[in-house]
Design a protein around this motif. Structure first.
Motif, PDB file in Angstrom:
ATOM      1  N   ALA A   1       0.763  -1.290  -0.030  1.00 42.41           N
ATOM      2  CA  ALA A   1       0.035   0.143   0.127  1.00 42.41           C
ATOM      3  C   ALA A   1       0.951   1.146  -0.018  1.00 42.41           C
ATOM      4  N   LEU A   2       1.867   1.338   0.774  1.00 44.68           N
ATOM      5  CA  LEU A   2       2.792   2.362   0.946  1.00 44.68           C
ATOM      6  C   LEU A   2       3.616   2.674  -0.425  1.00 44.68           C
ATOM      7  N   ALA A   3       3.834   1.590  -1.179  1.00 46.13           N
ATOM      8  CA  ALA A   3       4.750   1.550  -2.451  1.00 46.13           C
ATOM      9  C   ALA A   3       3.502   1.963  -3.621  1.00 46.13           C
ATOM     10  N   GLY A   4       2.350   1.554  -3.511  1.00 47.47           N
ATOM     11  CA  GLY A   4       1.549   1.702  -4.501  1.00 47.47           C
ATOM     12  C   GLY A   4       1.584   0.863  -5.610  1.00 47.47           C
ATOM     13  N   ALA A   5       2.162  -0.476  -5.397  1.00 38.48           N
ATOM     14  CA  ALA A   5       2.133  -1.344  -6.191  1.00 38.48           C
ATOM     15  C   ALA A   5       1.297  -2.398  -6.431  1.00 38.48           C
ATOM     16  N   LEU A   6       0.962  -2.999  -7.453  1.00 38.68           N
ATOM     17  CA  LEU A   6      -0.002  -3.975  -7.672  1.00 38.68           C
ATOM     18  C   LEU A   6       0.282  -5.150  -8.537  1.00 38.68           C
ATOM     19  N   ASP A   7       1.620  -5.123  -9.150  1.00 35.76           N
ATOM     20  CA  ASP A   7       1.950  -6.190 -10.004  1.00 35.76           C
ATOM     21  C   ASP A   7       2.244  -7.485  -9.255  1.00 35.76           C
ATOM     22  N   THR A  45       7.760   5.596  19.107  1.00 30.54           N
ATOM     23  CA  THR A  45       8.862   6.523  18.971  1.00 30.54           C
ATOM     24  C   THR A  45       9.058   6.526  17.293  1.00 30.54           C
ATOM     25  N   HIS A  46       8.942   5.313  16.640  1.00 34.86           N
ATOM     26  CA  HIS A  46       9.197   5.322  15.235  1.00 34.86           C
ATOM     27  C   HIS A  46       7.848   6.195  14.357  1.00 34.86           C
ATOM     28  N   ALA A  47       6.898   5.843  15.130  1.00 38.22           N
ATOM     29  CA  ALA A  47       5.652   6.265  14.612  1.00 38.22           C
ATOM     30  C   ALA A  47       5.608   7.999  14.759  1.00 38.22           C
ATOM     31  N   MET A  48       6.274   8.388  15.716  1.00 37.78           N
ATOM     32  CA  MET A  48       6.361  10.124  15.939  1.00 37.78           C
ATOM     33  C   MET A  48       7.368  10.508  14.849  1.00 37.78           C
ATOM     34  N   GLN A  49       8.564   9.740  14.471  1.00 46.27           N
ATOM     35  CA  GLN A  49       9.476   9.898  13.663  1.00 46.27           C
ATOM     36  C   GLN A  49       8.912  10.201  12.135  1.00 46.27           C
ATOM     37  N   VAL A  84      10.525  12.576   6.345  1.00 48.99           N
ATOM     38  CA  VAL A  84      10.826  11.062   6.861  1.00 48.99           C
ATOM     39  C   VAL A  84       9.836  10.405   5.928  1.00 48.99           C
ATOM     40  N   PHE A  85       8.575  10.684   5.918  1.00 49.78           N
ATOM     41  CA  PHE A  85       7.755   9.982   5.381  1.00 49.78           C
ATOM     42  C   PHE A  85       8.095   9.751   3.643  1.00 49.78           C
ATOM     43  N   GLU A  86       8.343  10.837   3.028  1.00 48.61           N
ATOM     44  CA  GLU A  86       8.712  10.627   1.623  1.00 48.61           C
ATOM     45  C   GLU A  86       9.984   9.821   1.520  1.00 48.61           C
ATOM     46  N   ARG A  87      10.991  10.056   2.553  1.00 48.50           N
ATOM     47  CA  ARG A  87      12.371   9.212   2.319  1.00 48.50           C
ATOM     48  C   ARG A  87      11.889   7.648   2.434  1.00 48.50           C
ATOM     49  N   VAL A  88      11.138   7.476   3.318  1.00 44.68           N
ATOM     50  CA  VAL A  88      10.487   5.864   3.615  1.00 44.68           C
ATOM     51  C   VAL A  88       9.776   5.342   2.528  1.00 44.68           C
ATOM     52  N   VAL A  89       8.795   6.185   1.791  1.00 50.07           N
ATOM     53  CA  VAL A  89       8.175   5.785   0.692  1.00 50.07           C
ATOM     54  C   VAL A  89       9.243   5.570  -0.438  1.00 50.07           C
ATOM     55  N   ALA A 110       8.588  -6.466  16.267  1.00 49.12           N
ATOM     56  CA  ALA A 110       7.478  -5.442  16.033  1.00 49.12           C
ATOM     57  C   ALA A 110       7.990  -4.625  14.843  1.00 49.12           C
ATOM     58  N   ARG A 111       6.954  -3.914  14.330  1.00 48.07           N
ATOM     59  CA  ARG A 111       7.451  -3.034  13.092  1.00 48.07           C
ATOM     60  C   ARG A 111       6.377  -1.872  12.916  1.00 48.07           C
ATOM     61  N   ALA A 112       7.085  -0.676  12.842  1.00 45.07           N
ATOM     62  CA  ALA A 112       6.035   0.399  12.567  1.00 45.07           C
ATOM     63  C   ALA A 112       6.030   1.015  11.067  1.00 45.07           C
ATOM     64  N   ILE A 113       5.223   1.057  10.463  1.00 44.93           N
ATOM     65  CA  ILE A 113       5.271   1.253   9.270  1.00 44.93           C
ATOM     66  C   ILE A 113       4.339   2.511   8.774  1.00 44.93           C
ATOM     67  N   PRO A 114       4.751   3.477   7.966  1.00 42.33           N
ATOM     68  CA  PRO A 114       3.797   4.645   7.700  1.00 42.33           C
ATOM     69  C   PRO A 114       2.836   4.123   6.621  1.00 42.33           C
ATOM     70  N   ARG A 115       1.547   4.776   6.849  1.00 43.97           N
ATOM     71  CA  ARG A 115       0.583   4.493   5.746  1.00 43.97           C
ATOM     72  C   ARG A 115       0.523   5.869   4.686  1.00 43.97           C
ATOM     73  N   PRO A 116       0.014   5.320   3.588  1.00 46.31           N
ATOM     74  CA  PRO A 116      -0.331   6.438   2.680  1.00 46.31           C
ATOM     75  C   PRO A 116      -0.836   7.866   3.181  1.00 46.31           C
ATOM     76  N   ASP A 117      -1.962   7.544   4.066  1.00 36.76           N
ATOM     77  CA  ASP A 117      -2.529   8.827   4.391  1.00 36.76           C
ATOM     78  C   ASP A 117      -1.850   9.463   5.732  1.00 36.76           C
ATOM     79  N   LYS A 118      -0.590   9.100   5.849  1.00 43.03           N
ATOM     80  CA  LYS A 118       0.282   9.570   6.884  1.00 43.03           C
ATOM     81  C   LYS A 118       0.030   9.232   8.442  1.00 43.03           C
ATOM     82  N   SER A 119      -0.817   8.154   8.497  1.00 44.33           N
ATOM     83  CA  SER A 119      -1.060   7.551   9.807  1.00 44.33           C
ATOM     84  C   SER A 119      -0.043   6.468   9.934  1.00 44.33           C
TER      85      SER A 119
END
Length: 180
Positions: A58-64, A118-122, A128-133, A84-93
């Motif tokens: 969902a974050l990468a926007g890939a469907l293939d 803490t990662h969610a805050m980052q 940061v969001f743009e870099r992760v995407v 555990a893992r924190a992952i940003p979502r496309p809606d910035k949540s």
């Protein structure tokens, strides 16, 4: 707070919900940034791999199909190694996925929860969001990333990990006796 493919964990879910409600304001006050909307999913190793793959896609926007299978394979490998893992979502949540089987006590859960929050805050910090995407898309081969950008991303991830480990002491405020 929700569960994914773990029936019969009612008391664990209630404890996790209580600890999450206590941890969010503690982390929000102590860590620089803005707390995004956070969804916490409790699951096991297999469910964690599925949820991580879906979130990365969902974050990468890939469907293939090729990207899907690569995401699932990478997520299965990673789920064996992490708690555990924190992952940003496309809606910035933010999505926090926690393997409950790797957290035998509330103290261990509190430490992991503070780390991931803490990662969610980052993710709310500038760029940061743009870099992760961009890194996620490069990892799936959707967009190319320069070696310099990849090195910079890895260096910044190491810095963010060190910061998250540094804030794990806040778990003591949630569950006294928690040791980072």
């Amino acid at each position: 707070m929700s569960t994914h493919k773990i029936p019969g964990y009612g008391s664990t879910t209630r404890t996790a919900k209580r600890l999450t409600e206590q941890a969010v304001p503690v982390v929000n006050r102590a860590v620089p940034g803005r707390m995004p909307d956070v969804e916490v999913i409790l699951t096991n190793e297999r469910g964690m791999a599925e949820a991580m793959a879906a979130a990365d896609i969902a974050l990468a926007g890939a469907l293939d199909r090729r990207t899907l299978s690569r995401a699932e394979r990478d997520a299965r490998k990673l789920a064996r190694e992490i708690q555990a893992r924190a992952i940003p979502r496309p809606d910035k949540s933010a999505l926090i996925i926690i393997d409950v089987d790797k957290h035998p006590t509330p103290e261990a859960f509190a430490v992991t929860l503070v780390h991931e929050l803490t990662h969610a805050m980052q993710f709310s910090r500038k760029g940061v969001f743009e870099r992760v995407v961009a890194n996620t898309r490069a990892g799936f081969g959707i967009e190319r990333q320069s070696r310099r950008d990849a090195r910079e991303h890895n260096w910044l991830v190491d810095q963010e990990e060190a910061e998250a480990y540094g804030y794990e002491h806040l778990a003591n405020r949630i569950v006294p006796g928690s040791h980072a």
